[in-house]
Design an enzyme around this catalytic site. Structure first.
Site, PDB file in Angstrom:
ATOM      1  N   GLU A  43      30.084 -28.700   6.335  1.00  0.00           N
ATOM      2  CA  GLU A  43      30.192 -27.678   7.390  1.00  0.00           C
ATOM      3  C   GLU A  43      29.460 -26.605   7.109  1.00  0.00           C
ATOM      4  O   GLU A  43      29.204 -26.283   6.031  1.00  0.00           O
ATOM      5  CB  GLU A  43      31.627 -27.363   7.684  1.00  0.00           C
ATOM      6  CG  GLU A  43      32.520 -27.010   6.424  1.00  0.00           C
ATOM      7  CD  GLU A  43      32.335 -25.652   6.164  1.00  0.00           C
ATOM      8  OE1 GLU A  43      31.703 -24.518   7.155  1.00  0.00           O
ATOM      9  OE2 GLU A  43      32.587 -24.877   5.146  1.00  0.00           O
ATOM     10  N   LEU A  58      30.147 -23.485   8.853  1.00  0.00           N
ATOM     11  CA  LEU A  58      31.067 -22.596   9.828  1.00  0.00           C
ATOM     12  C   LEU A  58      30.993 -21.214   9.488  1.00  0.00           C
ATOM     13  O   LEU A  58      31.324 -20.973   8.053  1.00  0.00           O
ATOM     14  CB  LEU A  58      32.285 -23.062  10.343  1.00  0.00           C
ATOM     15  CG  LEU A  58      32.291 -24.448  10.736  1.00  0.00           C
ATOM     16  CD1 LEU A  58      33.599 -25.013  11.016  1.00  0.00           C
ATOM     17  CD2 LEU A  58      31.553 -24.761  11.933  1.00  0.00           C
ATOM     18  N   LYS A  59      30.614 -20.014  10.222  1.00  0.00           N
ATOM     19  CA  LYS A  59      31.030 -18.759   9.874  1.00  0.00           C
ATOM     20  C   LYS A  59      32.192 -18.410  10.338  1.00  0.00           C
ATOM     21  O   LYS A  59      32.615 -18.467  11.446  1.00  0.00           O
ATOM     22  CB  LYS A  59      29.875 -17.636  10.400  1.00  0.00           C
ATOM     23  CG  LYS A  59      28.494 -18.102  10.027  1.00  0.00           C
ATOM     24  CD  LYS A  59      27.476 -16.868  10.704  1.00  0.00           C
ATOM     25  CE  LYS A  59      27.284 -17.171  12.151  1.00  0.00           C
ATOM     26  NZ  LYS A  59      26.886 -18.238  12.599  1.00  0.00           N
ATOM     27  N   CYS A  67      34.025 -18.986   0.569  1.00  0.00           N
ATOM     28  CA  CYS A  67      32.773 -19.691   0.604  1.00  0.00           C
ATOM     29  C   CYS A  67      32.073 -19.321  -0.563  1.00  0.00           C
ATOM     30  O   CYS A  67      31.792 -19.933  -1.662  1.00  0.00           O
ATOM     31  CB  CYS A  67      32.131 -20.257   1.887  1.00  0.00           C
ATOM     32  SG  CYS A  67      33.117 -20.931   2.987  1.00  0.00           S
TER      33      CYS A  67
END
Length: 452
Positions: free
Chosen positions: A154, A156-157, A266
């Site tokens: 993924e 994603l922010k 992350c």
């Protein structure tokens, strides 16, 4: 398609909601019965703009369901997405115990052919371990079901995850199976109508792509923060420097905002994991080690500025600091590895009281600082200022960008602002009568002198 999403954390729940939005039938599996009960009641346990509404709508329409039973989720599923956490181990490597536990359970419970998708961020070689775990359980059962393990990282922010999923820059699919690749293309077709957005590659390359992407972004952040530090020492303005280099199309403006350093779930974890991956492969990773070192220094930089400012006044002990923003970035309640934690811990260790406000991260802050008697939470951004000796801005929430400076000045015991996000202009702050300190730019008094 019928999908099983295992894990209802940030990645799992966003993926499930978006897949269901496009008409797929999705069952989310989570081992926590309280989380499942809340989701069934329409209560989303993580903060992400737009997510709760999407979950409620698809759940009400019957496309999205929640259970604690993996067997229920796997029944008739075309694909099973592994979306569980991979927290850093003591040596910095990604801890795969949850991923492999899920793989083991899939092998025990699957009752039809299946595509198993690694959505969790995992190091190179994990797909092989997942495949081995599934196959071992199938062999024990004497079951002959066919399966493929696909890597689908993924990108994603947090704070913009719905948009990132619905309109992705790219969809990376790691597989050597044409059948699995075709199924993944079919699943993602509504999200990536431009064929070039679907990038199929080998599994190791897909696993590496996720780490490389996050480490590249972390590198840009540490780079601009190091440049900002140099600017402070030589009299340059990092905002001008950023404009000068960002206009180069080879560099661009994204992720070169100086600030308090990166945090979240992350970047810190993935930089550490890739360093460990390199070490296990017999390589040093001097650049990535430097990225981590610079970031560690940057997370306490504003605390050092505050300590230096109050040193002639007897130090920070006994002083009270108002703090705006606790989440590691705006539009999320995530405080994992947040720079605010490092700053609060350092300043309170020196005897400074902190009165903080964040629009959504308050509950997480109470848990993190529950044993810190010098940390308090305020109900509002202005009530946090009352009687404080200075203000520190840590998170760039929109409501902090253009505050009532007259009110700020009135509530503080002295007009002192430390800005960790460069939200304000030094010249304007000087004209308003503030002592103002930011990242890589001239302090307010110097700026006013230049303006004259």
């Amino acid at each position: 398609m019928k999908l099983c999403i295992i894990g209802t954390g940030y990645v799992g729940l966003v993926s499930a909601a978006c897949f269901a939005e496009m008409g797929n039938t999705v069952t989310c599996v989570d081992v926590n019965p309280d989380v499942v009960a809340r989701l069934r009641a329409g209560q989303v346990h993580i903060y992400e703009p737009g997510l709760e509404e999407m979950v409620k709508a698809s759940h009400a329409d019957g496309r999205l369901s929640f259970t604690t039973e993996l067997a229920e989720g796997l029944k008739g599923a075309d694909m099973a997405f592994i979306c569980v956490g991979t927290p850093p181990d003591e040596d910095g490597s990604a801890d795969l115990k949850y991923v492999l536990q899920v793989a083991d359970s899939i092998g025990q419970l699957m009752e039809n052919d299946l595509v198993v998708v690694d959505k969790s961020t995992v190091p190179v070689g994990t797909a092989k371990k997942v495949a081995a775990a599934v196959q071992r359980r199938l062999d024990e059962r004497g079951a002959k079901f066919q399966f493929e393990v696909v890597s689908n990282p993924e990108f994603l922010k947090e704070g913009a995850a719905i948009s990132d999923f619905m309109k992705p820059d790219r969809v990376v699919i790691g597989t050597s199976s044409q059948k699995a690749a075709d199924l993944m293309r079919e699943l993602y077709a509504p999200f990536a109508r431009t064929r070039g957005k679907l990038i199929v590659m080998g599994v190791p390359s897909a696993e590496m792509t996720k780490y490389a992407a996050n480490c590249m972004l972390a590198t840009k952040i540490s780079f601009i923060n190091e440049i900002a530090g140099i600017c402070e020492h030589v009299g340059a303005d990092v905002r001008d420097v950023r404009a000068g280099i960002g206009s180069d199309s080879r560099i661009g403006y994204q992720f070169i905002y100086p600030g308090v350093g990166y945090g979240g779930s992350c970047f810190p974890k993935d930089v550490k994991a890739l360093i460990r991956t390199a070490r296990d492969a017999g390589m040093d990773a001097p650049l990535l080690n430097a990225v981590e070192t610079v970031n560690g220094r940057q997370k306490v930089h504003m605390a050092e500025v505050i300590e230096n400012y109050f040193a002639p006044q007897g130090g920070v002990a006994g002083k009270t600091l108002a703090l705006w923003g606790l989440a590691f970035k705006a539009n999320t309640d995530d405080m994992r590895e947040a720079p605010a934690i490092d700053m609060v811990n350092r300043l309170t260790k020196g005897g400074m009281r902190i009165r903080a406000f964040d629009p959504v991260a308050g509950a997480n802050a109470r848990r993190i600082f529950r044993d810190n008697p010098l940390f308090d939470l305020a109900e509002g951004q202005y009530s946090a200022l009352e009687g404080c000796d200075a203000l520190l801005v840590v998170t760039d929430w929109n409501q902090f960008r253009n505050p009532d400076f007259g009110r700020v000045k009135e509530l503080l015991t002295a007009p002192i602002v430390f800005d960790g996000r460069n939200l304000y202009e030094p010249v304007q702050m000087a004209k308003r009568g503030f002592a103002y300190f930011c990242i890589g730019r001239k302090a307010a008094a110097e700026a006013e002198e230049v303006a004259r």
